[in-house]
Design a protein around this motif. Structure first.
Motif, PDB file in Angstrom:
ATOM      1  N   PRO A  67       0.683  -1.126  -0.073  1.00  0.00           N
ATOM      2  CA  PRO A  67      -0.231  -0.024   0.102  1.00  0.00           C
ATOM      3  C   PRO A  67       0.842   1.125  -0.058  1.00  0.00           C
ATOM      4  N   VAL A  69       1.994   4.998   1.170  1.00  0.00           N
ATOM      5  CA  VAL A  69       1.905   5.420   2.513  1.00  0.00           C
ATOM      6  C   VAL A  69       2.233   6.961   2.477  1.00  0.00           C
ATOM      7  N   ARG A  71      -1.109   6.442   4.984  1.00  0.00           N
ATOM      8  CA  ARG A  71      -2.474   6.335   4.809  1.00  0.00           C
ATOM      9  C   ARG A  71      -3.099   7.310   5.172  1.00  0.00           C
ATOM     10  N   ARG A  78       0.560  10.396  -1.126  1.00  0.00           N
ATOM     11  CA  ARG A  78       1.241   9.136  -0.899  1.00  0.00           C
ATOM     12  C   ARG A  78       2.635   8.869  -1.515  1.00  0.00           C
TER      13      ARG A  78
END
Length: 106
Positions: A67, A69, A71, A78
């Motif tokens: 994912p 980051v 978040r 990000r």
């Protein structure tokens, strides 16, 4: 006969790389001028050193490794950990999510 084993081994290695990057989970470079490139950095921020450059439309495969980051910020702010496959070269690093969009891996 030895040449046949070498060729077979190379085919298995190549098939493994392709299999590892097929399907969803890749990115492509966007919002970057045709005469510019997206910098891949050693860490999640602009102050980290550049480890690779990704020109739009000619950057090989960019595989998303997890994912983006942090978040807690909007998606365009990000940083994403990626692996870049370009010919025989593989680079791991971070790219700014703002300059990418989702894509299926080849």
């Amino acid at each position: 006969m030895r040449g046949l084993f070498i060729v077979a081994g190379l085919m298995l290695i190549t098939a493994g790389v392709a299999q590892a990057t097929s399907g969803p989970g890749c990115l492509i470079v966007t919002r970057v001028a045709a005469n510019d490139a997206l910098n891949m950095r050693s860490g999640p921020g602009a102050s980290y050193r550049v480890v690779d450059v990704l020109p739009p439309g000619n950057h090989g495969i960019i595989h998303l490794d997890g994912p983006c980051v942090p978040r807690t910020v909007k998606p365009s702010s990000r940083w994403c950990k990626v692996t870049h496959y370009n010919g025989d070269r593989t680079t791991k690093g971070w790219i700014k999510r703002l300059y990418t969009r989702d894509s299926d891996c080849p």
